[in-house]
Design a protein around this motif. Structure first.
Motif, mmCIF file in Angstrom:
data_model
loop_
_atom_site.group_PDB
_atom_site.id
_atom_site.type_symbol
_atom_site.label_atom_id
_atom_site.label_comp_id
_atom_site.label_asym_id
_atom_site.label_seq_id
_atom_site.Cartn_x
_atom_site.Cartn_y
_atom_site.Cartn_z
ATOM 1 N N ARG A 79 -1.827 5.040 -10.295
ATOM 2 C CA ARG A 79 -1.790 3.574 -10.311
ATOM 3 C C ARG A 79 -0.371 3.018 -10.212
ATOM 4 O O ARG A 79 -0.190 1.855 -9.856
ATOM 5 C CB ARG A 79 -2.440 3.052 -11.592
ATOM 6 N N HIS A 80 0.657 3.825 -10.533
ATOM 7 C CA HIS A 80 2.026 3.313 -10.531
ATOM 8 C C HIS A 80 2.765 3.589 -9.213
ATOM 9 O O HIS A 80 3.974 3.367 -9.138
ATOM 10 C CB HIS A 80 2.819 3.927 -11.682
ATOM 11 N N ALA A 81 2.063 4.070 -8.180
ATOM 12 C CA ALA A 81 2.738 4.430 -6.928
ATOM 13 C C ALA A 81 3.481 3.237 -6.330
ATOM 14 O O ALA A 81 4.643 3.344 -5.931
ATOM 15 C CB ALA A 81 1.726 4.988 -5.927
ATOM 16 N N VAL A 82 2.832 2.072 -6.270
ATOM 17 C CA VAL A 82 3.480 0.881 -5.708
ATOM 18 C C VAL A 82 4.630 0.427 -6.599
ATOM 19 O O VAL A 82 5.730 0.118 -6.114
ATOM 20 C CB VAL A 82 2.459 -0.256 -5.521
ATOM 21 N N ASP A 83 4.395 0.388 -7.915
ATOM 22 C CA ASP A 83 5.434 -0.083 -8.838
ATOM 23 C C ASP A 83 6.667 0.818 -8.780
ATOM 24 O O ASP A 83 7.803 0.333 -8.795
ATOM 25 C CB ASP A 83 4.896 -0.128 -10.265
ATOM 26 N N ASN A 84 6.451 2.136 -8.722
ATOM 27 C CA ASN A 84 7.590 3.060 -8.683
ATOM 28 C C ASN A 84 8.422 2.869 -7.423
ATOM 29 O O ASN A 84 9.643 3.005 -7.442
ATOM 30 C CB ASN A 84 7.091 4.509 -8.767
ATOM 31 N N THR A 85 7.773 2.551 -6.306
ATOM 32 C CA THR A 85 8.501 2.307 -5.059
ATOM 33 C C THR A 85 9.215 0.966 -5.105
ATOM 34 O O THR A 85 10.358 0.831 -4.649
ATOM 35 C CB THR A 85 7.537 2.339 -3.859
ATOM 36 N N ALA A 112 0.847 -1.190 0.000
ATOM 37 C CA ALA A 112 0.000 0.000 0.000
ATOM 38 C C ALA A 112 0.881 1.238 0.000
ATOM 39 O O ALA A 112 1.796 1.360 0.824
ATOM 40 C CB ALA A 112 -0.924 0.015 1.216
ATOM 41 N N CYS A 113 0.599 2.150 -0.939
ATOM 42 C CA CYS A 113 1.364 3.390 -1.077
ATOM 43 C C CYS A 113 0.434 4.583 -0.986
ATOM 44 O O CYS A 113 -0.729 4.526 -1.378
ATOM 45 C CB CYS A 113 2.084 3.435 -2.421
ATOM 46 N N CYS A 114 0.968 5.681 -0.480
ATOM 47 C CA CYS A 114 0.275 6.964 -0.543
ATOM 48 C C CYS A 114 0.460 7.509 -1.954
ATOM 49 O O CYS A 114 1.596 7.686 -2.413
ATOM 50 C CB CYS A 114 0.853 7.924 0.493
ATOM 51 N N GLY A 115 -0.635 7.768 -2.660
ATOM 52 C CA GLY A 115 -0.542 8.202 -4.043
ATOM 53 C C GLY A 115 0.104 9.564 -4.207
ATOM 54 O O GLY A 115 0.784 9.820 -5.200
ATOM 55 N N MET A 116 -0.077 10.464 -3.246
ATOM 56 C CA MET A 116 0.433 11.820 -3.384
ATOM 57 C C MET A 116 1.923 11.914 -3.059
ATOM 58 O O MET A 116 2.668 12.612 -3.734
ATOM 59 C CB MET A 116 -0.364 12.785 -2.497
ATOM 60 N N SER A 117 2.369 11.226 -2.026
ATOM 61 C CA SER A 117 3.772 11.306 -1.622
ATOM 62 C C SER A 117 4.624 10.197 -2.206
ATOM 63 O O SER A 117 5.847 10.326 -2.286
ATOM 64 C CB SER A 117 3.883 11.259 -0.088
ATOM 65 N N GLY A 118 3.998 9.084 -2.608
ATOM 66 C CA GLY A 118 4.745 7.937 -3.106
ATOM 67 C C GLY A 118 5.348 7.081 -2.017
ATOM 68 O O GLY A 118 6.079 6.134 -2.316
#
Length: 312
Positions: free
Chosen positions: A297-303, A184-190
């Motif tokens: 939608r890419h917040a988790v993938d980017n992390t 689970a990721c915060c979409g705004m902060s990443g």
């Protein structure tokens, strides 16, 4: 169909990162008491020479730095004895003055993540579950995510002969070998604030909640003849709680999003999509729920990418 509550922004509880040094932010995001009282103590039991608190922090920070550099470098590249050269030795960082590679590998081989007793049943990941639980607990206490959450499955490429107790094979993933996590990721902060290891498949045929959902083909049938960009909200009830499914007609399919709040409207910030060609070329703007999906939608993938760049 308004959003429940305010659109809150992410923040650290009782902590202002803008007024803190980077090291304080680093400690805030990690369960440092557990690192010191459990990880350090248990790891030292496997080492011939005592590992000090400062050395452990340096070790961890080297891992994070390797993960943030990118470029596809191998771990040994960061300890190269050759001078920097864009053609033959392009790695921009060299850690030899901070820690010997031999010492770094010795710490990695000695890592121990739990002080609890080993369970009587077979569980290869029992140590790792304590680590994950402590990290999740710390993030829950320290961080408050924004109103936009991105939840996804991701693969951790972890199959080191020193540290990995086991791994799975998921042929549908870009990196099929490793361990799968719900993240689970915060979409705004990443910022990623919660993870759990996927334990295995559930027999979905025995799940009562499936009976309460609306079949996807039934939703598709409702959009036959509609123009691209047209939307509809379909309501339902799950465990006595109302929900609705946003459906939007795309040129080649019907996009569906399940939610418990929101509005089907658009504004000038929403993404505009063009389809067709020549005189038949038309466009439409995504309604807000679908625009939010494509934005975050890419917040988790980017992390997860940073974790994959360099691993245990």
């Amino acid at each position: 169909m308004e959003l429940h509550g305010l659109k809150k922004t992410p923040n650290f509880k009782e902590f202002d990162p803008s007024r803190s040094v980077l090291f304080s932010i680093f400690l805030k995001r990690f369960p440092w008491k557990w690192l010191r009282l459990v990880l350090l103590v248990q790891t030292n039991k496997n080492l011939d020479q005592e590992l000090h608190w400062g050395e452990l922090l340096r070790y961890l920070r080297l891992w994070f730095l390797m993960s943030s550099v990118g470029g596809g470098y191998k771990k040994k590249d960061f300890w190269s004895t050759l001078p920097f050269d864009e053609g033959t030795n392009p790695c921009p960082c060299n850690f030899r003055k901070y820690m010997l590679l031999k010492s770094f590998d010795a710490i990695t081989a000695a890592l121990s993540f739990a002080d609890a007793n080993k369970p009587t049943y077979r569980n290869k990941f029992w140590e790792d579950r304590q680590l994950i639980a402590e990290w999740n607990k710390n993030m829950a206490e320290a961080f408050s995510p924004s109103w936009i959450l991105c939840i996804d499955e991701s693969m951790s490429i972890w199959h080191s002969r020193w540290t990995c107790p086991g791994w799975v094979f998921c042929p549908c993933k870009p990196h099929p070998c490793g361990n799968e996590y719900h993240s689970a990721c915060c979409g705004m902060s990443g910022l990623m604030f919660a993870v759990e290891m996927v334990k295995g498949k559930t027999n979905l045929a025995d799940s009562d909640w499936l009976l309460a959902l609306i079949p996807g083909n039934a939703i598709d049938d409702r959009f036959v003849g509609k123009s691209p960009g047209e939307c509809e909200a379909i309501t339902g009830t799950l465990n006595a709680s109302p929900y609705f499914i946003w459906g939007m007609k795309e040129p080649d399919y019907v996009m569906k999003i399940m939610a418990t709040g929101g509005v089907l409207e658009e504004d000038g910030t929403c993404r505009e999509i063009f389809h067709g060609s020549g005189d038949a070329r038309t466009s439409f703007r995504y309604k807000k729920p679908f625009d939010w999906h494509f934005r975050y939608r890419h917040a988790v993938d980017n992390t997860t990418i940073y974790a994959m760049l360099c691993r245990l």
